[in-house]
Design an enzyme around this catalytic site. Structure first.
Site, PDB file in Angstrom:
ATOM      1  N   HIS A 467       0.799  -1.228   0.000  1.00  0.00           N
ATOM      2  CA  HIS A 467       0.000   0.000   0.000  1.00  0.00           C
ATOM      3  C   HIS A 467       0.834   1.282   0.000  1.00  0.00           C
ATOM      4  O   HIS A 467       0.522   2.210   0.747  1.00  0.00           O
ATOM      5  CB  HIS A 467      -0.904   0.026   1.251  1.00  0.00           C
ATOM      6  CG  HIS A 467      -1.968  -1.019   1.256  1.00  0.00           C
ATOM      7  ND1 HIS A 467      -2.766  -1.276   2.356  1.00  0.00           N
ATOM      8  CD2 HIS A 467      -2.381  -1.868   0.279  1.00  0.00           C
ATOM      9  CE1 HIS A 467      -3.620  -2.238   2.058  1.00  0.00           C
ATOM     10  NE2 HIS A 467      -3.404  -2.625   0.827  1.00  0.00           N
TER      11      HIS A 467
HETATM   12  C1  LIG Z   1      -0.278  -7.417  -4.494  1.00  0.00           C
HETATM   13  C2  LIG Z   1      -1.084  -6.169  -4.210  1.00  0.00           C
HETATM   14  C3  LIG Z   1      -2.318  -6.278  -3.603  1.00  0.00           C
HETATM   15  C4  LIG Z   1      -3.066  -5.122  -3.325  1.00  0.00           C
HETATM   16  N1  LIG Z   1      -4.319  -5.263  -2.812  1.00  0.00           N
HETATM   17  C5  LIG Z   1      -5.096  -4.181  -2.637  1.00  0.00           C
HETATM   18  C6  LIG Z   1      -6.441  -4.320  -2.222  1.00  0.00           C
HETATM   19  O1  LIG Z   1      -6.961  -5.424  -2.072  1.00  0.00           O
HETATM   20  N2  LIG Z   1      -7.165  -3.175  -2.022  1.00  0.00           N
HETATM   21  C7  LIG Z   1      -6.630  -1.931  -2.202  1.00  0.00           C
HETATM   22  O2  LIG Z   1      -7.314  -0.946  -1.951  1.00  0.00           O
HETATM   23  N3  LIG Z   1      -5.352  -1.786  -2.608  1.00  0.00           N
HETATM   24  C8  LIG Z   1      -4.591  -2.872  -2.867  1.00  0.00           C
HETATM   25  N4  LIG Z   1      -3.320  -2.722  -3.346  1.00  0.00           N
HETATM   26  C9  LIG Z   1      -2.827  -1.362  -3.599  1.00  0.00           C
HETATM   27  C10 LIG Z   1      -3.543  -0.671  -4.781  1.00  0.00           C
HETATM   28  O3  LIG Z   1      -3.750  -1.578  -5.824  1.00  0.00           O
HETATM   29  C11 LIG Z   1      -2.716   0.526  -5.224  1.00  0.00           C
HETATM   30  O4  LIG Z   1      -2.617   1.435  -4.154  1.00  0.00           O
HETATM   31  C12 LIG Z   1      -3.295   1.256  -6.420  1.00  0.00           C
HETATM   32  O5  LIG Z   1      -3.565   0.365  -7.465  1.00  0.00           O
HETATM   33  C13 LIG Z   1      -2.304   2.334  -6.864  1.00  0.00           C
HETATM   34  O6  LIG Z   1      -2.822   2.994  -7.996  1.00  0.00           O
HETATM   35  P1  LIG Z   1      -1.965   4.095  -8.764  1.00  0.00           P
HETATM   36  O7  LIG Z   1      -2.810   4.559  -9.874  1.00  0.00           O
HETATM   37  O8  LIG Z   1      -1.446   5.066  -7.788  1.00  0.00           O
HETATM   38  O9  LIG Z   1      -0.696   3.320  -9.319  1.00  0.00           O
HETATM   39  P2  LIG Z   1      -0.589   2.073 -10.288  1.00  0.00           P
HETATM   40  O10 LIG Z   1      -1.890   1.351 -10.384  1.00  0.00           O
HETATM   41  O11 LIG Z   1       0.596   1.300  -9.839  1.00  0.00           O
HETATM   42  O12 LIG Z   1      -0.335   2.722 -11.714  1.00  0.00           O
HETATM   43  C14 LIG Z   1       0.880   3.257 -12.141  1.00  0.00           C
HETATM   44  C15 LIG Z   1       1.047   2.919 -13.604  1.00  0.00           C
HETATM   45  O13 LIG Z   1       2.078   3.732 -14.145  1.00  0.00           O
HETATM   46  C16 LIG Z   1       2.874   2.939 -14.980  1.00  0.00           C
HETATM   47  N5  LIG Z   1       4.187   3.569 -15.075  1.00  0.00           N
HETATM   48  C17 LIG Z   1       5.081   3.763 -14.064  1.00  0.00           C
HETATM   49  N6  LIG Z   1       6.178   4.383 -14.519  1.00  0.00           N
HETATM   50  C18 LIG Z   1       5.972   4.600 -15.837  1.00  0.00           C
HETATM   51  C19 LIG Z   1       6.736   5.196 -16.877  1.00  0.00           C
HETATM   52  N7  LIG Z   1       7.973   5.704 -16.646  1.00  0.00           N
HETATM   53  N8  LIG Z   1       6.212   5.254 -18.147  1.00  0.00           N
HETATM   54  C20 LIG Z   1       4.971   4.767 -18.399  1.00  0.00           C
HETATM   55  N9  LIG Z   1       4.214   4.165 -17.459  1.00  0.00           N
HETATM   56  C21 LIG Z   1       4.704   4.100 -16.194  1.00  0.00           C
HETATM   57  C22 LIG Z   1       2.899   1.594 -14.295  1.00  0.00           C
HETATM   58  O14 LIG Z   1       3.320   0.561 -15.155  1.00  0.00           O
HETATM   59  C23 LIG Z   1       1.460   1.471 -13.830  1.00  0.00           C
HETATM   60  O15 LIG Z   1       0.644   0.892 -14.816  1.00  0.00           O
HETATM   61  C24 LIG Z   1      -2.554  -3.849  -3.632  1.00  0.00           C
HETATM   62  C25 LIG Z   1      -1.303  -3.743  -4.238  1.00  0.00           C
HETATM   63  C26 LIG Z   1      -0.585  -4.895  -4.546  1.00  0.00           C
HETATM   64  C27 LIG Z   1       0.761  -4.778  -5.213  1.00  0.00           C
END
Ligand SMILES: Cc1cc2nc3c(=O)[nH]c(=O)nc-3n(C[C@H](O)[C@H](O)[C@H](O)COP(=O)(O)OP(=O)(O)OC[C@H]3O[C@@H](n4cnc5c(N)ncnc54)[C@H](O)[C@@H]3O)c2cc1C
Length: 529
Positions: A467
């Protein structure tokens, strides 16, 4: 020649998919969504029960933390999603928004306009709520289906009965305004399959002419003119390309967003200079304030065959067949229930969360492996950890991974709450409801009773809850990275919308607030335009 858009969204993760989908609802706005990884077309992504199989695959950046000073110098696997859907394609799908005071705290910390009453309409806008609970705090017409699992483990009911016997009241809505108590954990499941923002929001937007989705496109840094961000440089199929737009939104997640800022010369001047990156904009808070839920798994072995362990190939084939019909044991994400508790009556909101996992989590390397016996696991973590860490570039090469230091247990107050998690899990399992199962405690283990031994064990085996948040914190002080309108302080043309902007961890799980942030970001950007 640069490709021209109205908005560029960097990262097609949980936030990026929701944001690009909302922004492209206006057919006059040309939106580019760039993602380093590939598509999410894989049965393991769709199947809720097989989430654990996705780490260390093409869907995971495969990060690892630096040695943790307070966890016996261990390095912790730190999965982050890579590809359409981002971490939402590999996560456990639990949907828990947190406590209203989480957002009021954000507001007090300088995130004006992000208090509970301000953010509630955006949670509601996202939700197609199918769980129990009062509808005035839940949305029913949004793209994101939030529901309970249709087939639950018998261990889930045993856990909830034991909680009641332990004096933990049943709460029929852990996403309501009072989240204390035990209850069912809703999840983002669409027709009993994974319901990530990619599989909900983005799918309904992909045939729009004004939305371009580029996969295999790794953003290398920002194109800048003075303090204005003009667009981005990215590499796709071995070629470096450029795209420009009046507004670029960084949705690369709690690791990717601070990393991209730092590599582009936006961050703490001293850090950037130390690795030879030219300072374009000194912003000391970039990468700081990283928070995570440190996770301890208490585990019990049982004899009764109530779990999936030991099923034959025929059982699995039958489960697969049922899944294709949208039913059966593969439709659950396993995290069906849990509890929010207060370590003492004086705290404002529950500061401990227990999660019932109705199977025995085998630990080792990698940290989670398929079960090797029947049993169950009760995970626990302090909901509002005080420990913080940081993300920092280690070189001027955009393709090098940053150093990740979550600073687990750097604040001793978190250790007391970790101990309380174990004590509460043991208390629940000692209730009559579990008696028939005759559970045998494997970890921490019956011999570990005194505080010193338990703390040593916590340091030896605790791990991430996956998280990470807060590394580009929203606020108005000199260490804040984005202002309440999500624009990066001191720059034009660049904002951030993802887990990194959260000023503090929510008392729950981050995907719900991340989706809310994307919804509010879409509104803010539309208003600016
Ligand atoms: C195993 C696991 C289980 C989890 N379970 C839960 C749960 O049950 N419930 C919950 O609420 N949360 C859970 N989480 C956490 C939750 O999924 C994340 O907090 C949330 O998805 C984060 O979203 P985000 O949009 O901030 O980032 P992300 O969803 O990580 O998106 C970032 C994106 O940017 C892309 N990216 C990064 N750098 C670059 C670059 N230089 N160029 C182009 N693209 C790039 C990445 O590839 C990715 O697709 C879990 C996480 C994990 C790993």
């Amino acid at each position: 020649m640069a490709d021209q858009f109205d908005v560029i969204v960097v990262g097609a993760g949980t936030a990026g998919c929701a944001l690009a989908s909302r922004l492209s609802e206006d057919p006059n706005r040309r939106v580019l969504l760039l993602e380093a990884g590939g598509d999410d077309n894989d049965p393991r992504v769709a199947t809720p029960a097989t989430f654990g199989a996705l780490t260390n695959t093409r869907f995971d950046w495969g990060f690892r933390t630096g040695p943790q000073d307070h966890l016996s110098k261990r390095q912790i696997n730190y999965p982050r999603g890579r590809g359409i859907g981002g971490t939402g394609s590999i996560n456990y799908m639990i949907y828990l928004r947190g406590h209203p005071s989480d957002y009021d705290t954000w507001q007090q910390l300088g995130a004006t306009g992000w208090g509970w009453e301000d953010v509630l309409p955006f949670f509601r806008k996202a939700e197609n709520w199918q769980g129990s609970g009062q509808t005035d705090v839940h949305g029913e017409t949004g793209p994101l289906t939030v529901t309970e699992q249709s087939e639950k483990s018998p261990l889930t009911e045993i856990f909830l009965s034991a909680c009641r016997q332990a004096g933990i009241p049943f709460n029929d809505d852990l996403n309501g305004e009072d989240i204390e108590g035990c209850g069912y954990f809703p999840a983002t499941l669409q027709d009993n399959k994974r319901g990530s923002t990619a599989r909900t929001y983005l799918r309904s937007a992909t045939d729009r002419d004004n939305l371009t989705v580029a996969t295999g496109a790794t953003v290398l840094g920002f194109v800048m003119e003075g303090k204005r961000v003009l667009g981005i440089n990215y590499i796709a199929r071995g070629q470096v390309r450029r795209a420009v737009a009046p507004e670029t939104v960084l949705s690369a997640g709690a690791v990717g967003s601070p990393h991209l800022l730092q590599i582009s010369g936006i961050g703490p001047a001293e850090l950037l200079q130390s690795v030879g990156v030219e300072v374009r904009h000194n912003l000391p808070g970039v990468g700081e304030n990283l928070q995570d839920h440190l996770h301890y798994r208490s585990r019990w072995e049982i004899d009764k065959p109530l779990t999936f362990f030991g099923r034959t190939a025929e059982d699995l084939a039958e489960a697969q067949r049922q899944f294709e019909e949208g039913r059966g044991p593969l439709t659950t994400n396993h995290f069906e229930s849990g509890a929010f508790l207060k370590s003492n009556p004086g705290v404002e909101a529950p500061d401990i969360e227990l999660l019932m996992i109705p199977f025995y989590v085998s630990l080792g390397a990698p940290e989670m492996r398929p079960p090797d016996r029947h049993g169950f696991t009760i995970s626990g973590f302090p909901t509002r950890p005080r420990s913080t860490g940081r993300i920092a570039i280690v070189s001027d090469n955009p393709l090098d991974r940053p150093m990740i230091d979550p600073g687990y247990l750097s604040d001793p107050a978190d250790i007391d709450l970790m101990l309380a998690c174990i004590a509460q899990a043991r208390r629940v399992v000692s209730q009559e409801a579990f008696a028939d199962l005759r559970p045998r405690e494997i970890s921490p283990g019956p011999d570990l009773t005194n505080e010193e031994d338990l703390i040593a064990n916590i340091r030896e085996v605790s791990s991430t809850s996956w998280h990470p948040v807060g590394s580009c914190r929203m606020g108005q002080d000199k260490n804040a990275v984005v202002a309440p309108d999500l624009k990066v302080h001191g720059l034009d043309g660049l904002s951030i919308a993802d887990a990194s902007v959260m000023p503090r961890m929510n008392t729950g799980h981050p995907q719900a607030p991340v989706i809310m942030i994307a919804e509010k970001a879409a509104d803010l950007i539309a208003a600016r335009a």
